[in-house]
Design a protein around this motif. Structure first.
Motif, PDB file in Angstrom:
ATOM      1  N   ARG A  51     -53.601  43.543  -1.562  1.00 33.51           N
ATOM      2  CA  ARG A  51     -54.759  43.665  -0.666  1.00 33.51           C
ATOM      3  C   ARG A  51     -54.385  43.254   0.752  1.00 33.51           C
ATOM      4  N   GLN A  52     -53.648  42.157   0.858  1.00 35.18           N
ATOM      5  CA  GLN A  52     -53.290  41.649   2.180  1.00 35.18           C
ATOM      6  C   GLN A  52     -52.393  42.622   2.931  1.00 35.18           C
ATOM      7  N   ALA A  53     -51.555  43.345   2.214  1.00 35.15           N
ATOM      8  CA  ALA A  53     -50.707  44.341   2.873  1.00 35.15           C
ATOM      9  C   ALA A  53     -51.551  45.432   3.506  1.00 35.15           C
ATOM     10  N   GLY A  54     -52.603  45.867   2.801  1.00 35.40           N
ATOM     11  CA  GLY A  54     -53.503  46.859   3.370  1.00 35.40           C
ATOM     12  C   GLY A  54     -54.289  46.312   4.549  1.00 35.40           C
ATOM     13  N   ILE A  55     -54.772  45.082   4.409  1.00 38.77           N
ATOM     14  CA  ILE A  55     -55.524  44.439   5.495  1.00 38.77           C
ATOM     15  C   ILE A  55     -54.638  44.274   6.727  1.00 38.77           C
ATOM     16  N   ARG A  56     -53.397  43.859   6.506  1.00 35.21           N
ATOM     17  CA  ARG A  56     -52.451  43.657   7.603  1.00 35.21           C
ATOM     18  C   ARG A  56     -52.186  44.969   8.347  1.00 35.21           C
ATOM     19  N   SER A  57     -52.098  46.043   7.604  1.00 32.16           N
ATOM     20  CA  SER A  57     -51.871  47.352   8.215  1.00 32.16           C
ATOM     21  C   SER A  57     -52.992  47.693   9.204  1.00 32.16           C
ATOM     22  N   ILE A  58     -54.231  47.428   8.787  1.00 32.27           N
ATOM     23  CA  ILE A  58     -55.376  47.704   9.660  1.00 32.27           C
ATOM     24  C   ILE A  58     -55.402  46.728  10.829  1.00 32.27           C
ATOM     25  N   ALA A  59     -55.199  45.436  10.546  1.00 34.10           N
ATOM     26  CA  ALA A  59     -55.273  44.402  11.586  1.00 34.10           C
ATOM     27  C   ALA A  59     -54.232  44.619  12.676  1.00 34.10           C
ATOM     28  N   GLU A  60     -53.080  45.159  12.297  1.00 32.78           N
ATOM     29  CA  GLU A  60     -52.015  45.389  13.275  1.00 32.78           C
ATOM     30  C   GLU A  60     -52.082  46.774  13.909  1.00 32.78           C
ATOM     31  N   GLY A  61     -53.170  47.483  13.618  1.00 34.34           N
ATOM     32  CA  GLY A  61     -53.428  48.728  14.322  1.00 34.34           C
ATOM     33  C   GLY A  61     -52.683  49.939  13.820  1.00 34.34           C
ATOM     34  N   ARG A  62     -52.186  49.884  12.600  1.00 37.30           N
ATOM     35  CA  ARG A  62     -51.463  51.045  12.066  1.00 37.30           C
ATOM     36  C   ARG A  62     -52.489  51.971  11.388  1.00 37.30           C
ATOM     37  N   THR A  63     -53.192  52.693  12.217  1.00 40.62           N
ATOM     38  CA  THR A  63     -54.334  53.495  11.749  1.00 40.62           C
ATOM     39  C   THR A  63     -54.155  54.984  12.037  1.00 40.62           C
ATOM     40  N   GLN A  64     -52.925  55.411  12.330  1.00 33.48           N
ATOM     41  CA  GLN A  64     -52.682  56.816  12.636  1.00 33.48           C
ATOM     42  C   GLN A  64     -52.340  57.594  11.366  1.00 33.48           C
ATOM     43  N   TYR A  65     -52.277  58.937  11.514  1.00 36.43           N
ATOM     44  CA  TYR A  65     -51.771  59.774  10.433  1.00 36.43           C
ATOM     45  C   TYR A  65     -50.338  59.368  10.088  1.00 36.43           C
ATOM     46  N   THR A  66     -49.979  59.580   8.837  1.00 36.92           N
ATOM     47  CA  THR A  66     -48.573  59.493   8.458  1.00 36.92           C
ATOM     48  C   THR A  66     -48.039  60.920   8.316  1.00 36.92           C
ATOM     49  N   SER A  67     -46.783  61.047   7.959  1.00 41.62           N
ATOM     50  CA  SER A  67     -46.242  62.349   7.598  1.00 41.62           C
ATOM     51  C   SER A  67     -47.110  62.985   6.527  1.00 41.62           C
ATOM     52  N   ASN A  68     -47.203  64.316   6.529  1.00 38.91           N
ATOM     53  CA  ASN A  68     -47.928  65.003   5.462  1.00 38.91           C
ATOM     54  C   ASN A  68     -47.382  64.620   4.097  1.00 38.91           C
ATOM     55  N   TYR A  69     -46.093  64.409   4.007  1.00 40.81           N
ATOM     56  CA  TYR A  69     -45.466  64.011   2.744  1.00 40.81           C
ATOM     57  C   TYR A  69     -45.833  62.587   2.335  1.00 40.81           C
ATOM     58  N   GLY A  70     -46.303  61.780   3.295  1.00 39.53           N
ATOM     59  CA  GLY A  70     -46.509  60.357   3.056  1.00 39.53           C
ATOM     60  C   GLY A  70     -45.440  59.547   3.761  1.00 39.53           C
ATOM     61  N   MET A  71     -45.660  58.254   3.878  1.00 37.22           N
ATOM     62  CA  MET A  71     -44.703  57.386   4.564  1.00 37.22           C
ATOM     63  C   MET A  71     -43.345  57.459   3.885  1.00 37.22           C
ATOM     64  N   ILE A  72     -42.295  57.599   4.676  1.00 39.23           N
ATOM     65  CA  ILE A  72     -40.962  57.701   4.095  1.00 39.23           C
ATOM     66  C   ILE A  72     -40.588  56.420   3.361  1.00 39.23           C
ATOM     67  N   GLU A  73     -41.074  55.267   3.852  1.00 39.78           N
ATOM     68  CA  GLU A  73     -40.765  54.000   3.168  1.00 39.78           C
ATOM     69  C   GLU A  73     -41.353  53.989   1.757  1.00 39.78           C
ATOM     70  N   LEU A  74     -42.552  54.529   1.607  1.00 40.95           N
ATOM     71  CA  LEU A  74     -43.170  54.582   0.283  1.00 40.95           C
ATOM     72  C   LEU A  74     -42.427  55.565  -0.610  1.00 40.95           C
ATOM     73  N   ARG A  75     -42.071  56.706  -0.068  1.00 39.13           N
ATOM     74  CA  ARG A  75     -41.323  57.678  -0.866  1.00 39.13           C
ATOM     75  C   ARG A  75     -39.969  57.134  -1.300  1.00 39.13           C
ATOM     76  N   GLN A  76     -39.345  56.350  -0.448  1.00 42.49           N
ATOM     77  CA  GLN A  76     -38.068  55.728  -0.826  1.00 42.49           C
ATOM     78  C   GLN A  76     -38.257  54.730  -1.966  1.00 42.49           C
ATOM     79  N   GLU A  77     -39.335  53.965  -1.910  1.00 45.07           N
ATOM     80  CA  GLU A  77     -39.618  53.003  -2.988  1.00 45.07           C
ATOM     81  C   GLU A  77     -39.929  53.725  -4.293  1.00 45.07           C
ATOM     82  N   ILE A  78     -40.693  54.813  -4.216  1.00 43.90           N
ATOM     83  CA  ILE A  78     -41.012  55.586  -5.423  1.00 43.90           C
ATOM     84  C   ILE A  78     -39.732  56.167  -6.011  1.00 43.90           C
ATOM     85  N   SER A  79     -38.870  56.712  -5.162  1.00 45.18           N
ATOM     86  CA  SER A  79     -37.611  57.287  -5.629  1.00 45.18           C
ATOM     87  C   SER A  79     -36.765  56.243  -6.347  1.00 45.18           C
TER      88      SER A  79
END
Length: 391
Positions: A51-79
């Motif tokens: 939850r805090q990771a999501g809250i931190r994302s908003i609090a630090e202003g990361r509110t823009q679109y990501t890549s259509n594929y999704g964040m590359i960091e998340l895709r790397q973790e999934i891989s």
């Protein structure tokens, strides 16, 4: 006016019946004393650090679109996770797509790969959205019944009987909702052989794959010859108690994923930024949370299924997910009548098995992802109800 209303609506939409689950959810929302075994949603809150990771994302202003594929960091973790779990390698740049829940992934798979008239084999009973998504894509759903004597696991020999020249895909829910069935390795190997022999695609919904009890879990994508013809669908809703965050993913060969992206980018654009950052945290630091919730579901399930069997409601031991699927046909009423009477007379909500397909008639689905003490009380109420009506 009624004729006009019918003609305005697209034929594919008219073909699809409203979800049989929705009716009961609407009623449940008006009854505060109900013990709900109807909603397939963890009663756990998303772990604090996620939850805090999501809250931190908003609090630090990361509110823009990501890549259509999704964040590359998340895709790397999934891989990396898929490589660890199954030994299957997916390129984060071209073979992974972050979706708005697994539900979007199933819909994308159907709309990307199914032409009008193509047949899609799917388990019966099976998740309520499968048939609808096939129909929305213009395909033809071909239900293959599963049976209690086989622990409700779909079998290759039954799939083989359903294959025709129009068959294009086998859609699996593994583990299965509503039955909790897990397909054994040897059966998956036979299904894989069928897919290769008949040049079929496989879409595998594996959203409950972390919630498996006392048995081996195998992804069909990991079997020889299957990675290139499998669309693997998974997400964070169940294992990490993140239903409301709506984060799923698709793993598939690049040419399939690129085609899926066409639909995704025009209809969704991308999954939410804060939910994706929460999902990154879940994969990096959430393993202990998954284990704790898994063990608690297993404890609840063992008690609840034993209780149902004690009451004479014969129930297979679920090998995965968090659903019990007891037989109530001997009580002297249909599964819909059973669910409705139980709700209004004892304030316990279950879902009629027929909501999940014709093979579910005579059964009800009970979600045991609620508190242990509520499950115990639900059993007491069900016992009172069964004693009242049992022939």
């Amino acid at each position: 006016m009624d004729t006009l209303k019918r003609e305005v609506l697209a034929q594919r939409v008219r073909q699809v019946k409203p979800s049989g689950i929705r009716k009961f959810f609407d009623i449940i929302n008006t009854m505060p004393e109900v013990i709900s075994l109807g909603v397939g949603e963890p009663d756990f809150v998303t772990p604090e650090h996620i939850r805090q990771a999501g809250i931190r994302s908003i609090a630090e202003g990361r509110t823009q679109y990501t890549s259509n594929y999704g964040m590359i960091e998340l895709r790397q973790e999934i891989s990396a996770m898929l490589q660890r779990r199954y030994g299957v390698s997916y390129d984060p740049a071209t073979e992974l797509l972050v979706t708005v829940g697994v539900s979007e992934g199933v819909d994308l798979a159907m709309r990307t790969l199914i032409n009008p008239g193509d047949e899609v084999i799917a388990p019966d009973p099976g998740y309520v959205a499968y048939e609808a998504d096939i129909t929305f894509a213009g395909g033809v759903a071909v239900p293959v019944p599963t049976y209690a004597e086989h622990q409700f696991a779909i079998r290759a020999e039954d799939i083989a009987k359903a294959i025709t020249p129009q068959t294009k895909m086998i859609l699996l829910g593994n583990p299965n909702n509503p039955t909790g069935a897990v397909i054994p390795r040897e059966e998956l190997e036979k299904i894989a052989k069928l897919a290769i022999e008949h040049d079929l695609l496989v879409a595998s919904d594996e959203v409950y794959s972390r919630l498996v009890y006392g048995t081996e879990y195998v992804s069909i994508a990991s079997l020889p010859g299957m990675r290139e013809r499998t669309v693997l669908l998974d997400g964070f809703s169940k294992a990490y108690a993140m239903t409301g965050w709506r984060v799923g993913y698709v793993a598939a060969p690049a040419f399939i994923l690129e085609a899926m992206l066409k639909i995704h980018q025009y209809t969704i654009m991308c999954a939410g930024t804060a939910p994706q950052e929460a999902a990154i945290e879940a994969l990096r630091n959430g393993e202990e949370d998954v284990i704790q919730m898994h063990d608690e579901y297993e404890r609840r399930g063992r008690m609840f299924v034993d209780g149902l069997n004690r009451l004479g409601l014969k129930c297979c031991e679920p090998k995965g997910a968090f659903y019990a699927f007891p037989y109530i046909g001997h009580i002297g009423m249909s599964d819909e009548e059973f669910a409705e009477k139980l709700l209004f007379e004892e304030q316990v909500a279950v879902v009629p098995g027929s909501s999940f397909g014709a093979a579910g008639r005579g059964y009800v689905r009970c979600a045991y992802c609620t508190a242990y003490d509520k499950l115990e009380e639900a059993l007491r109420r069900i016992e009172r109800f069964v004693q009242k009506y049992q022939r």
